[in-house]
Design an enzyme around this catalytic site. Structure first.
Site, PDB file in Angstrom:
ATOM      1  N   GLU A  39     -18.452  -7.002  -4.157  1.00  0.00           N
ATOM      2  CA  GLU A  39     -17.019  -7.281  -4.056  1.00  0.00           C
ATOM      3  C   GLU A  39     -16.611  -8.509  -4.856  1.00  0.00           C
ATOM      4  O   GLU A  39     -15.511  -8.573  -5.396  1.00  0.00           O
ATOM      5  CB  GLU A  39     -16.632  -7.445  -2.586  1.00  0.00           C
ATOM      6  CG  GLU A  39     -15.154  -7.636  -2.336  1.00  0.00           C
ATOM      7  CD  GLU A  39     -14.332  -6.369  -2.522  1.00  0.00           C
ATOM      8  OE1 GLU A  39     -13.124  -6.414  -2.240  1.00  0.00           O
ATOM      9  OE2 GLU A  39     -14.893  -5.328  -2.960  1.00  0.00           O
ATOM     10  N   GLU A  96       0.821  -1.210   0.000  1.00  0.00           N
ATOM     11  CA  GLU A  96       0.000   0.000   0.000  1.00  0.00           C
ATOM     12  C   GLU A  96       0.857   1.262   0.000  1.00  0.00           C
ATOM     13  O   GLU A  96       0.530   2.245  -0.675  1.00  0.00           O
ATOM     14  CB  GLU A  96      -0.945   0.004   1.206  1.00  0.00           C
ATOM     15  CG  GLU A  96      -1.929  -1.150   1.258  1.00  0.00           C
ATOM     16  CD  GLU A  96      -2.993  -1.080   0.176  1.00  0.00           C
ATOM     17  OE1 GLU A  96      -3.027  -0.082  -0.569  1.00  0.00           O
ATOM     18  OE2 GLU A  96      -3.782  -2.032   0.062  1.00  0.00           O
ATOM     19  N   GLU A 155     -11.650  -0.915 -10.684  1.00  0.00           N
ATOM     20  CA  GLU A 155     -11.092  -1.837 -11.681  1.00  0.00           C
ATOM     21  C   GLU A 155     -11.891  -1.906 -12.981  1.00  0.00           C
ATOM     22  O   GLU A 155     -11.316  -1.977 -14.081  1.00  0.00           O
ATOM     23  CB  GLU A 155     -10.947  -3.238 -11.072  1.00  0.00           C
ATOM     24  CG  GLU A 155      -9.790  -3.381 -10.098  1.00  0.00           C
ATOM     25  CD  GLU A 155     -10.073  -2.723  -8.750  1.00  0.00           C
ATOM     26  OE1 GLU A 155      -9.109  -2.399  -8.032  1.00  0.00           O
ATOM     27  OE2 GLU A 155     -11.267  -2.525  -8.417  1.00  0.00           O
ATOM     28  N   ASP A 188      -3.497 -10.390  -8.195  1.00  0.00           N
ATOM     29  CA  ASP A 188      -3.771  -9.563  -9.369  1.00  0.00           C
ATOM     30  C   ASP A 188      -2.606  -8.759  -9.932  1.00  0.00           C
ATOM     31  O   ASP A 188      -2.168  -8.954 -11.061  1.00  0.00           O
ATOM     32  CB  ASP A 188      -4.959  -8.642  -9.078  1.00  0.00           C
ATOM     33  CG  ASP A 188      -4.845  -7.912  -7.732  1.00  0.00           C
ATOM     34  OD1 ASP A 188      -3.793  -8.016  -7.073  1.00  0.00           O
ATOM     35  OD2 ASP A 188      -5.811  -7.224  -7.351  1.00  0.00           O
TER      36      ASP A 188
END
Length: 572
Positions: free
Chosen positions: A424, A180, A446, A312
């Protein structure tokens, strides 16, 4: 005799120069006057023409100088054209109107943050206060910098810049997420530097990156995923059983390679490239890695394989580092690994019944799980971006078609709920197509990210229409007086109390760019990190300061755009 004749002849010639010769004969005088006037006129005309010619030449020279000055001014203005001024360049009125609507949404989100949570990580709109979700690193402030710049919100950008210069402090006794902190803070600061040329952002990026470096000091070079910013102690989360997470370990390459390029210090690039080298030594034949990796041995554990959470962006960065490296031989192994992974991806792809929605399964052991995260909706954009790089055009077309089919599925994640906002994750059960699993929506980007890439790379306006529908659903369900909130349940519309920093960094940015001219952040000059922070492509080993090359110039589109058209992919 001869001499007298010569004298006589000479006397005959000179008589014409004697005025008496003409005065005695008026007709001769008149002829002389006429001759004199004629000669004078000829001489005067020639002089006049010469003067006129000189005057015209002078005028032409002045015009040339004027045009040269205009050209220099135009060149100067063009060189100074940043994404700020490109906001006025539109392709059509509908796009212009929609850009303004998205920009107004950004102003609303930012002003709410500024009013109720200034300097804190994230805004809690319902309670009108802030929360330090990331240890007080100013996550929303830094995440929003480049979005403010791209949208031409100069006053807001400058105020945020002053906060970064005077108040941003990384010397905190805080256990930060490597992932992050890299994608939001390092990426956000580097993007702000690339766009503005302001060195304060580069200095701050170096500061935080230096505090993260000890995380790579493991036996294998696979980094620990948590590190104390003040003391440098690194470890992995207990819930991961001591393992490192695939996405958390393989999603720092863009930012740290960029930092080495901009500072001339190779230490950042060396740390992150070792990770890829280690993983490439025993890269599986299908290119699919489990989400947990031992940081001492670099061996993957027997765990889930997914293009959703925790897997991902590893695959995303294999492609994007290749693009960021100018697609040269030095980064060919990234492309090779990515293509191998995409062939593996095909083994996870299935279609639902009865409507034949294409989706990506997760894999546990040898079993496929008919579940797809909304997070995996980054994949259509990634596939579209990578499709043109295949040496075999048929392969590229195959993966572009897959990208378009997956985008249709992701769009229907939104359209299938009462609020028109996606949950989600989704499950695909035989005979019932998709059903929402975890039903919250936290303003994720996304799907609109993939719509942006597909619009830029295909010219199909349908992707703009889908994106606009999603934006309007956010406006209807998530906008409140004090900012934007997620939904606890996309079926009921019950709101939560968090405005995620990535809503400003990613969701609104991609929506804005979806309707912007293709000359704004062209895809052959910039690469977006996984937090949507654009980084300027430059020579891989070129350490020249980017300040002079950070201008976004008015130019033809980054890719050859197909003719614009409407119509979603038809299903057979």
């Amino acid at each position: 005799m001869a001499r007298n004749k010569l004298v006589s002849g000479s006397h005959g010639i000179w008589k014409y120069f004697n005025p008496a010769f003409y005065l005695r004969r008026p007709r001769r005088l008149a002829l002389l006057i006429i001759l004199f006037v004629s000669v004078s006129m000829v001489v005067w005309d020639r002089q006049s023409l010469s003067r006129d010619y000189q005057f015209e030449v002078s005028k032409l020279n002045e015009e040339v100088l004027r045009l040269q000055q205009m050209l220099e001014e135009i060149k100067s203005v063009t060189e100074d054209v940043s994404v700020n001024s490109l906001k006025d360049v539109q392709e059509d009125p509908v796009d212009a109107q929609r850009m303004q609507r998205v920009k107004e949404a950004m102003v609303h989100a930012w002003s709410s943050y500024e009013k109720y949570a200034w300097g804190q990580d994230e805004l809690q709109p319902q309670t009108k206060d802030g929360v330090d979700s990331f240890g007080g690193l100013g996550a929303t402030m830094i995440d929003a910098l480049d979005t403010l710049y791209i949208m031409g919100l100069d006053e807001q950008f400058q105020k945020a810049r002053e906060w970064v210069a005077s108040s941003l402090d990384f010397d905190k006794d805080y256990a930060a997420s490597m992932f992050e902190t890299t994608i939001r803070v390092v990426g956000g600061l580097l993007s702000a530097y690339d766009l503005s040329g302001d060195k304060i952002f580069l200095e701050k990026a170096m500061d935080i990156a230096d505090r993260l470096l000890p995380a790579w000091d493991t036996q294998s070079g696979i980094p620990y995923n948590i590190i104390n910013l003040k003391h440098g102690n690194a470890h992995n989360p207990t819930w991961a059983g001591g393992d490192s997470i695939l996405a958390d370990s393989g999603t720092e390459q863009l930012e740290f390679i960029a930092l080495s390029q901009r500072t001339g210090d190779p230490k950042y690039q060396q740390k992150v490239e070792k990770v890829i080298s280690v993983l490439n030594k025993n890269f599986p034949a299908d290119g699919l890695l489990p989400i947990y990796i031992n940081p001492d041995t670099a061996n993957p554990s027997q765990s889930t394989i997914t293009f959703g959470a925790m897997g991902d962006s590893f695959y995303e960065y294999l492609l994007k580092v290749w693009v960021f490296g100018n697609k040269t031989s030095a980064v060919k192994h990234y492309r090779d690994m990515w293509e191998k992974s995409m062939n593996g991806l095909l083994s996870l792809v299935k279609k639902s019944t009865p409507l034949s929605f294409t989706y990506i399964c997760e894999k546990s052991g040898n079993s496929l799980i008919d579940k797809m995260d909304e997070l995996a909706c980054f994949a259509p954009g990634m596939l579209a971006l990578g499709a043109s790089g295949y040496s075999d055009p048929a392969e590229g077309k195959k993966f572009l078609t897959l990208a378009e089919e997956l985008a249709w599925t992701c769009y229907n994640f939104y359209q299938s709920t009462p609020t028109k906002l996606a949950g989600e994750n989704y499950f695909f059960n035989s005979g019932s197509d998709m059903s929402v699993g975890t039903s919250w929506n936290i303003l994720r980007p996304e799907t609109v990210e993939s719509l942006f890439y597909l619009w830029r790379l295909t010219g199909n306006k349908t992707y703009q229409e889908w994106g606009w529908n999603i934006f309007e659903a956010f406006e209807k369900n998530s906008r409140i007086e004090s900012g934007y909130v997620g939904l606890k349940d996309v079926n009921t519309g019950v709101k939560d109390n968090k405005m995620q920093s990535f809503f400003l960094a990613e969701t609104l940015k991609y929506l804005y760019l979806l309707f912007s001219p293709t000359t704004v952040i062209p895809l052959d000059e910039w690469v977006f990190n996984t937090e949507a922070h654009p980084l300027k492509i430059k020579s891989r080993n070129d350490q020249v300061n980017l300040k002079q090359s950070n201008k976004v110039l008015l130019r033809k589109p980054a890719f050859r755009i197909r003719q614009r058209h409407y119509g979603r992919i038809t299903k057979k």
